[in-house]
Design an enzyme around this catalytic site. Structure first.
Site, PDB file in Angstrom:
ATOM      1  CB  SER A 164      11.054  50.245 -18.113  1.00 20.66           C
ATOM      2  OG  SER A 164      10.075  51.353 -18.551  1.00 20.66           O
ATOM      3  CB  THR A 165      12.458  53.849 -21.525  1.00 19.13           C
ATOM      4  OG1 THR A 165      11.490  54.001 -20.555  1.00 19.13           O
ATOM      5  CG2 THR A 165      12.493  54.380 -22.661  1.00 19.13           C
ATOM      6  CG  HIS A 190       7.611  48.959 -16.972  1.00 19.35           C
ATOM      7  ND1 HIS A 190       8.734  49.734 -16.765  1.00 19.35           N
ATOM      8  CD2 HIS A 190       7.320  48.369 -15.952  1.00 19.35           C
ATOM      9  CE1 HIS A 190       8.964  49.568 -15.155  1.00 19.35           C
ATOM     10  NE2 HIS A 190       8.374  48.558 -14.876  1.00 19.35           N
ATOM     11  CG  MET A 283      12.847  57.226 -16.216  1.00 21.27           C
ATOM     12  SD  MET A 283      11.765  58.404 -16.924  1.00 21.27           S
ATOM     13  CE  MET A 283      10.004  57.456 -16.997  1.00 21.27           C
ATOM     14  CG  ASP A 286       9.320  47.972 -11.183  1.00 19.00           C
ATOM     15  OD1 ASP A 286       9.406  47.840  -9.973  1.00 19.00           O
ATOM     16  OD2 ASP A 286       8.728  47.728 -12.397  1.00 19.00           O
TER      17      ASP A 286
END
Length: 348
Positions: A164-165, A190, A283, A286
């Protein structure tokens, strides 16, 4: 508790107003100043020393990318880009992430006010993640160190990656050293629609393996990486001796679509001990449950180390759940993945 102090840089008075409304509607953050262009922002940064900067891509007097490049070289700080949902906007945004921006938000194409306010919680989450992000002075990426060609290990071997991030650059760093003989990779990052194709095309130009945005029903082949399309879940399915991609628009999982958990659970079912799972910077949680399912199914599972993450959220949750066999620095993940696959083949 000290509030996260945010500075918004955007030439649109409406965006500055909306970002101020959004930020100030959350109790743990405040908009301390706004600027219509980077030159004014430069003085405000010196004056206020904000925790997070939100930065428009296209602005007068100085381009947002030029400003970001100077900022990350001279005074690194967490930056969240504000991008348009266009092919040009996605390309510029990927350039910004390469330069060191932590994350990005997209401006709705219609209904700007309603659209921005609708994503208020998501924008606040990105600002929170940015405030905790590990940022460093930007240096141009060195030419990747190519890994040695791996022994042929069979088409049943598969590597699954979730991020993600901070993940776009982490994934680039993991994929670019891989030899053309690598096992197939399935990847969930993501990202909103419109960005994953540009991301895949960019990686395809940099890598020895082929990288593409995944399509429903296509066969999964060694030497290829398949990236989940934005806003669509991706699963791995098995048909006889072959793997295939399955895409669906089921509801978000852990507030995400595509979801890393959806991918990892499907890999646990379809590939079992023939898989290697990797969870990278991001973050939230998930992927933690899915990685544990992979480990329980016999897969080798890796989590990125805290010191090499932009945001140590998803790997931390996976480690806490007992899902990770190994905790690895980002620089070493490519080699560890391949070693794990070869080790599986040798045990068989």
């Amino acid at each position: 508790m000290k509030k996260i102090q945010v500075l918004c840089v955007d030439d649109s008075a409406l965006i500055r107003q909306l970002m101020t409304e959004i930020v100030n509607s959350h109790a743990d953050m405040e908009m301390i100043a706004t600027a219509p262009d980077p030159l004014i922002a430069r003085d405000l940064i010196k004056q206020y020393n904000p925790d997070v900067l939100t930065l428009d891509v296209e602005m007068p007097r100085m381009d947002g990318l030029d400003f970001l490049e100077r900022l990350m070289r001279l005074r690194p700080m967490p930056v969240v880009m504000v991008s348009s949902l266009t092919s040009k906007g996605s390309e510029i945004t990927l350039n910004a992430l390469e330069l060191g921006a932590v994350d990005f938000v997209t401006k709705p194409q219609i209904g700007l006010r309603e659209g921005m306010l609708h994503y208020s919680d998501a924008i606040a989450d990105k600002i929170r993640a940015a405030s905790r992000a590990r940022v460093s002075r930007h240096v141009p990426a060195a030419a990747p160190k190519r890994l040695a060609t791996t022994p042929l290990v069979g088409s049943e071997k598969i590597i699954a990656i979730g991020a993600s991030t901070g993940g776009t650059e982490a994934i680039r760093q993991v994929l670019t050293p891989l030899p053309p003989t690598s096992p197939a990779l399935v990847i969930t990052q993501h990202m909103p629609p419109g960005f994953t194709r540009s991301f895949a095309e960019r990686l395809d130009k940099l890598c020895q393996i082929s990288v593409k945005e995944a399509q429903d029903g296509e066969r999964v082949m060694p030497g290829h990486a398949y990236i989940a399309p934005g806003d669509i879940h991706m699963e791995l399915a098995r048909s006889g001796a072959n793997y295939h991609i399955r895409l669906n628009d089921a509801p978000p999982v852990n507030r995400h679509r595509p979801s890393v958990d959806i991918l990892f659970h499907s890999v646990a079912r379809a590939a079992g001990s023939n898989a290697v799972g990797v969870i990278l910077t991001g973050m939230g949680n998930d992927g933690a449950a899915g990685l544990l399912a992979m480990r329980n199914a016999g897969a080798r599972t890796l989590a990125q180390s805290e010191r090499s993450c932009v945001v140590f959220g998803m790997p931390r949750e996976a480690i806490a759940a007992g899902a990770a066999c190994d905790i690895i620095d980002l620089d070493n993940i490519s080699q560890k993945m391949l070693n794990s696959v070869v080790g599986q083949a040798q045990r068989i």
